[in-house]
Design an enzyme around this catalytic site. Sequence first.
Site, short mmCIF file in Angstrom:
data_model
loop_
_atom_site.label_atom_id
_atom_site.label_comp_id
_atom_site.label_asym_id
_atom_site.label_seq_id
_atom_site.Cartn_x
_atom_site.Cartn_y
_atom_site.Cartn_z
N GLU A 109 33.91 25.57 36.24
CA GLU A 109 34.20 25.98 37.62
C GLU A 109 33.15 25.52 38.61
O GLU A 109 33.46 25.14 39.74
CB GLU A 109 34.30 27.51 37.64
CG GLU A 109 34.80 28.08 38.95
CD GLU A 109 34.95 29.59 38.85
OE1 GLU A 109 34.76 30.25 39.87
OE2 GLU A 109 35.24 30.10 37.75
N ASP A 110 31.87 25.51 38.19
CA ASP A 110 30.77 25.28 39.14
C ASP A 110 29.99 23.99 38.94
O ASP A 110 29.21 23.62 39.80
CB ASP A 110 29.77 26.45 39.06
CG ASP A 110 30.39 27.76 39.52
OD1 ASP A 110 31.37 27.71 40.27
OD2 ASP A 110 29.89 28.82 39.12
#
Length: 746
Positions: A102-103
Amino acid sequence: MSDLVPTPVAGAAQPTPITPQPTHVFEPLYRELEAKILQVRPNEPLEVIRKAYLFAAAKHEGQTRKSGEPYMVHPLYVAHILADMQMDSVCIQTGLLHDVVEDCGVTLDQIKSAFGDAVAGCVDGVTKLAKIKVYSREDRQAESVRKMLLAMVKDIRVVIVKLADRLHNMRTLESLSPDKQQRIAQETLEVYAPIAHRLGMGKIRGELEDLGFQYLEPGAFDEIRHSIESRRMSSEDVLVQIRETVKTKLARENIPSRVEGRVKRPYSVFQKLRRQKISIDQVYDLLAIRIITDSVKNCYGALGIIHNEWHPIPGRIKDFIAIPRPNLYQSLHTSVMGPGGVAFEVQIRTEEMHRIAEDGIAAHWKYKEGKKGQQQDERQIAWLRQLVEWQQELGDPSEFMSTLKTDLNLYPEEVYAFSPAGRVIVLPKDASPIDFAYAIHTDVGNSCVGAKVNGRIVPLKYALKNGDVVEILTQTNHLPSKDWLGYVKTARARNKIRHVINTTERVKAIEIGEKHLDREARRLGVQMRRVTKEDLERVAADYGVAKIEDLYASLGYGKFSARQVLTKLAPDQLEPEPETPRPTAPTQQQSLENDKDVVVRVKGVDDVLVYLAKCCNPIRGEAIVGYISRGKGIAVHSLNCSNVQNLMYEIERKIEVEWARGASETFIVRMKVYTDDRPGILNQLTSILFSENCNIRSLEAQGDDERGGEGAIVAMAVEVKEKKQLERVISSIRRIGGVRDVERVQ
């Protein structure tokens, strides 16, 4: 994902804190993690866990949380929570890696290549959807939760990691803005704490609830916590005396045991006060002892000893050993009147029952190492499979989230009913025979025409009670009624009824829409034989529907007019309706003036009859939804209205609405205030309403007969301008001494 700074929590075991440094400084915190793992899982392969740690540390290098602390702190603390739960290496690797996709721009293929399919599958299940532009924030949240639920069915470790992630986020919420704190806390109480409860994870559920409560109702949280602490301090000597007495009595009867003290959690107390409209002095299970012994036989033996020593309080004995709760919780509960008139609760269970009560499905992993969720005890996650099956039928994200929150919170209290053959059916409080029928089988529910309870015919809206023996009467080819949606309590019954009604109503709507289009074409002289299938498909696409049948259904529901469709179908045969000229770009002042007489607008549509639904009376500032009523216009409901779920089975009738900007209407809101019966209450209430400039339409006070006349109920109708004003009024009333609860009547 988290962007918060961790802080210690009272009563929770915390790893040694670290200070922002280059990546290698995380090594002491990681070593503590390894030590925890080896303590409970000495054969766990630490090399794969270290590999995940180093991978995550490299990918998160340079990233910080809102507090300025290195981001890698968060996945390490999540892994610590999972290690405390005695989870396996796949789960802990997922905890360390859960944010890298996600990051950090890492792909799932990279995770799969480095750590295997199981870890990649879990990381994928925990990863939220990307911020696609077509989704609003609410829709992304809904679809991410749906994705997590689907992944949970394949591997229950997905939700265990997600709960650990959310728990650490909640422990460290103070770094975010108040708005984000409120939003995250609300989501925690509505979605994640109930999921933990359904999985039997009482320890995590309790902490999530208290943390969410602390941010959503800080005043009530502090007041209840203070009340609990003051009573605990005053009763500490009594509690010590009780524990020693219990130990002595049990030892005399050769019942091995350990006896613990327990204090009811603040959020649990808060819920009880609001649900039962009582004062904290009437909470009999505020203080409790827990007896943990070695066998079921000794559990019942201990119960007899307790009742022989102290008088039990009638109606407070519950046997969850003989009939476990739906989440497999087992224990004996009783409340007794102790020395000095101090009431307290006693919980009695075995060591295995205690482990399941605390950790739920996670307790299995100590014994079933490396196995996936579908190989766990099927009863523990049967509700999850059914939930996913039902939720997949809901296409609209907001409807999905609304239904999910309702489904997850259905079981604050259970009713145990029996089939004539002796089968136990666990249902929510006030469930109906229809709920019972659908719990037996879908076909039994659909064909239900009546019910016998304890040998007597009862109405289908009869509220079942503990111990009822229920016999369902059926009839072939019978179909559910819309009225059933008004009194069923279970998600299974509601979704099955909605599915049947939606199917039959859609067939009718398609037939009505097709006939209406042909009739309007004949009236206007449009030759439908010249209209091709391709023309109909093109117009259907223009209106945002996939098939010709969807176009007919929308016409049948009244979503748009037949003339509009014919104008698009045969522009050479029919001239468009003349429109009244109007400014193409009104100024902001003109827009506000035009809106003064309009409370709610339908997005993209003018000149439509719109009215506020009487069942919920929405007020400005509340989230609202429109529902097309044939011949009556568009009914506007609050999104939280209990009737919305019953109405929205026909998704084609849903329409977007919004509050008009310039309207200055006031809204009548009815409230009930549950309070102690003492002088001065009415004066304080009216003073608050005066200070908020709220006109009082009616006010009536009476004794609370349902609770033996120990309190009073003040019913009033007041005028407010918007939701925020109402929230200020309710918050101020709650702070009045002696007020037990305030509820809005809808």
